[in-house]
Design a protein around this motif. Structure first.
Motif, mmCIF file in Angstrom:
data_model
loop_
_atom_site.group_PDB
_atom_site.id
_atom_site.type_symbol
_atom_site.label_atom_id
_atom_site.label_comp_id
_atom_site.label_asym_id
_atom_site.label_seq_id
_atom_site.Cartn_x
_atom_site.Cartn_y
_atom_site.Cartn_z
ATOM 1 N N HIS A 213 15.020 0.532 -6.996
ATOM 2 C CA HIS A 213 15.766 1.374 -6.065
ATOM 3 C C HIS A 213 14.773 2.052 -5.097
ATOM 4 O O HIS A 213 13.728 2.544 -5.530
ATOM 5 N N PRO A 214 15.105 2.105 -3.798
ATOM 6 C CA PRO A 214 14.157 2.708 -2.836
ATOM 7 C C PRO A 214 13.810 4.162 -3.137
ATOM 8 O O PRO A 214 12.782 4.650 -2.667
ATOM 9 N N LEU A 215 14.648 4.861 -3.913
ATOM 10 C CA LEU A 215 14.330 6.261 -4.218
ATOM 11 C C LEU A 215 13.523 6.405 -5.514
ATOM 12 O O LEU A 215 13.178 7.515 -5.907
ATOM 13 N N ASP A 216 13.228 5.296 -6.188
ATOM 14 C CA ASP A 216 12.357 5.365 -7.363
ATOM 15 C C ASP A 216 10.941 5.706 -6.899
ATOM 16 O O ASP A 216 10.515 5.320 -5.800
ATOM 17 N N LYS A 217 10.208 6.395 -7.790
ATOM 18 C CA LYS A 217 8.902 6.969 -7.418
ATOM 19 C C LYS A 217 7.948 5.993 -6.727
ATOM 20 O O LYS A 217 7.343 6.307 -5.706
ATOM 21 N N HIS A 218 7.810 4.805 -7.291
ATOM 22 C CA HIS A 218 6.796 3.883 -6.772
ATOM 23 C C HIS A 218 7.297 2.978 -5.642
ATOM 24 O O HIS A 218 6.596 2.065 -5.222
ATOM 25 N N SER A 219 8.533 3.215 -5.187
ATOM 26 C CA SER A 219 9.068 2.368 -4.108
ATOM 27 C C SER A 219 8.599 2.817 -2.729
ATOM 28 O O SER A 219 8.594 2.022 -1.791
ATOM 29 N N TYR A 220 8.221 4.100 -2.593
ATOM 30 C CA TYR A 220 7.952 4.640 -1.258
ATOM 31 C C TYR A 220 6.765 3.978 -0.549
ATOM 32 O O TYR A 220 5.746 3.691 -1.154
ATOM 33 N N ALA A 221 6.938 3.784 0.731
ATOM 34 C CA ALA A 221 5.894 3.224 1.585
ATOM 35 C C ALA A 221 5.150 4.370 2.268
ATOM 36 O O ALA A 221 5.491 5.542 2.081
ATOM 37 N N ALA A 222 4.124 4.023 3.059
ATOM 38 C CA ALA A 222 3.307 5.053 3.705
ATOM 39 C C ALA A 222 3.042 4.698 5.166
ATOM 40 O O ALA A 222 3.014 3.523 5.529
ATOM 41 N N CYS B 286 0.864 -1.188 0.000
ATOM 42 C CA CYS B 286 0.000 0.000 0.000
ATOM 43 C C CYS B 286 0.902 1.240 0.000
ATOM 44 O O CYS B 286 1.045 1.933 0.998
ATOM 45 N N GLY B 287 1.562 1.473 -1.133
ATOM 46 C CA GLY B 287 2.603 2.500 -1.222
ATOM 47 C C GLY B 287 2.070 3.915 -1.188
ATOM 48 O O GLY B 287 0.870 4.159 -1.329
ATOM 49 N N TRP B 288 2.987 4.850 -1.017
ATOM 50 C CA TRP B 288 2.647 6.269 -0.924
ATOM 51 C C TRP B 288 1.935 6.750 -2.186
ATOM 52 O O TRP B 288 0.954 7.484 -2.122
ATOM 53 N N GLU B 289 2.426 6.339 -3.359
ATOM 54 C CA GLU B 289 1.810 6.777 -4.615
ATOM 55 C C GLU B 289 0.363 6.298 -4.731
ATOM 56 O O GLU B 289 -0.443 6.915 -5.405
ATOM 57 N N ILE B 290 0.049 5.191 -4.097
ATOM 58 C CA ILE B 290 -1.292 4.618 -4.211
ATOM 59 C C ILE B 290 -2.296 5.367 -3.332
ATOM 60 O O ILE B 290 -3.447 5.533 -3.708
#
Ligand SMILES: [Zn+2]
Length: 408
Positions: free
Chosen positions: A344-353, A14-18
């Motif tokens: 890579h963790p800094l790629d846009k869709h890698s971020y968590a929330a 359930c990533g940040w972008e979602i």
């Protein structure tokens, strides 16, 4: 009525972008923050959250490693004689994985994926224990060890059971007023996103269902606890995969022999190599440098990501793809899937929330291993307020935790 219940709800992928723009959980968890993920797959992210430590420290990184001496899979070589149309079938692999898991008494998640039987005896599997249990880390302790050594009553989801069943079990536990800490783990969104991608109309209804479940959990909890400290969080996001790369064919076209000159594990977004002579190292390095869809990760970068293992246990060379490119076929699958994580963790869709009903998220909470700090803090606070007993960071007399069967 008890004073306080910390309620940690882990929604896989359930990533940040979602969730960043939608209404998801805003009513009951309005305070939200983007968190940096950990380089690797769920095999890495989940143990990092549960232990508050990084891959080099806990050594739960990628599942398969080249380790013929310790390979438990020698008996599977015989399946090499079966035709590929059977052995590459997901259904056959799943059945066999279940059988092997039981025979080898693996406690965590286990899947043979798509590793060829011809080479399976060259590899070991690194998650033999379940990180969702006490003593479940490859190295060091996790939150469940913390809770057990301090006699804090907790509930944790059983990944063998359905999300719904886990929800029912937790609700019953909350109603009993035993709990001083609750940890919910829901993995289905991850599976759905892999299948349909992050723009599918199927995502919103799944999120609505989670909202409904959390509302009901909160309603039950408020009947039995004066305060419910809710945290909803994830381990990573999900990127759609619009480009496929047949990296295996490129490497196999080189004048090198697998298992003699080199070994490799082709995960879905990275490939990891072990070299047995200089020629293999040079050929493969040169070949990889010609592949524009990815890059060889240098030591500085791996170190920054806390993934530079001194013994190179997980591979001597790591080749990582650009976000949105998928290795097909890989050792995780013969056929493509719609979306993947593990870039890579800094790629846009890698971020968590992280979403919470708490007015303040401490500034020091910036990455997913930091969730462990919140769990530890709130579990100690609940124990103290619910029982009147003070929980010390390292309570005197509590047995120092030693992993029961450390692998490494
Ligand atoms: Zn996944």
């Amino acid at each position: 009525m008890k004073p306080v219940l910390p309620l940690f709800v882990f929604i896989d992928a359930c990533g940040w972008e979602i969730i960043k723009e939608g209404a998801f959980a805003r009513d009951f968890a309005p305070n939200r923050k983007q968190l940096e993920s950990v380089f690797g797959y769920s095999s890495t992210c989940v143990p990092s959250i549960l232990s508050g430590r990084w891959p080099v420290e806990h050594r739960n990184w990628c599942y398969f490693v080249y380790d013929p001496k310790n390979s438990p899979f020698k008996s599977l070589r015989k399946f090499n004689w079966l035709p590929k149309f059977i052995t590459s079938r997901r259904r056959f692999r799943r059945w066999l994985s279940k059988f092997v898991k039981a025979r080898l008494s693996f406690r965590g998640y286990f899947d043979l994926y798509n590793i060829p039987f011809k080479y399976i005896s060259l590899f070991d599997f690194t998650e033999k224990k379940s990180p969702l249990q006490p003593g479940g880390m490859n190295r060091g302790a996790n939150i469940f060890d913390f809770l057990e050594t301090r006699s804090i009553a907790y509930h944790v989801s059983d990944p063998q059971l359905s999300e719904k069943k886990n929800l029912e079990d937790l609700t019953a536990f909350i109603n009993s007023e035993w709990a001083d800490f609750a940890f919910v783990y829901w993995p289905e969104l991850d599976g759905l996103l892999h299948r349909v991608g992050n723009q599918s109309p199927e995502i919103a209804p799944k999120l609505r269902q989670y909202e409904e479940w959390i509302s009901k959990l909160l309603a039950s909890a408020h009947e039995h606890y004066e305060e419910v400290r809710l945290y909803i969080f994830s381990d990573h996001g999900m990127a759609n995969c619009d480009e496929h790369l047949d990296l295996k064919s490129k490497i196999e076209a080189l004048p090198l022999r697998f298992g003699v000159d080199y070994a490799a594990v082709y995960d879905s977004t990275m490939a990891r190599f072990w070299f047995f002579n200089n020629e293999a190292r040079e050929f493969i390095t040169y070949c990889l440098k010609q592949v524009p869809q990815g890059r060889i990760m240098d030591n500085d970068e791996l170190e920054q990501l806390h993934c530079l293992f001194n013994d190179r246990y997980f591979g001597e060379l790591i080749f990582l793809l650009k976000e949105g490119v998928l290795i097909v076929p890989s050792h995780t699958g013969e056929r493509p899937i719609r979306a993947m994580h593990g870039y890579h963790p800094l790629d846009k869709h890698s971020y968590a929330a992280l979403l919470t009903n708490q007015t303040e998220i401490p500034d020091e909470i910036t990455t997913i291993p930091d969730i462990f700090k919140l769990m530890k803090r709130d579990a100690a606070l609940a124990k103290e307020r619910n029982s009147g007993e003070k929980v010390l960071p390292a309570s005197p007399g509590a047995r120092a935790y030693e992993p029961r069967a450390a692998n490494f």
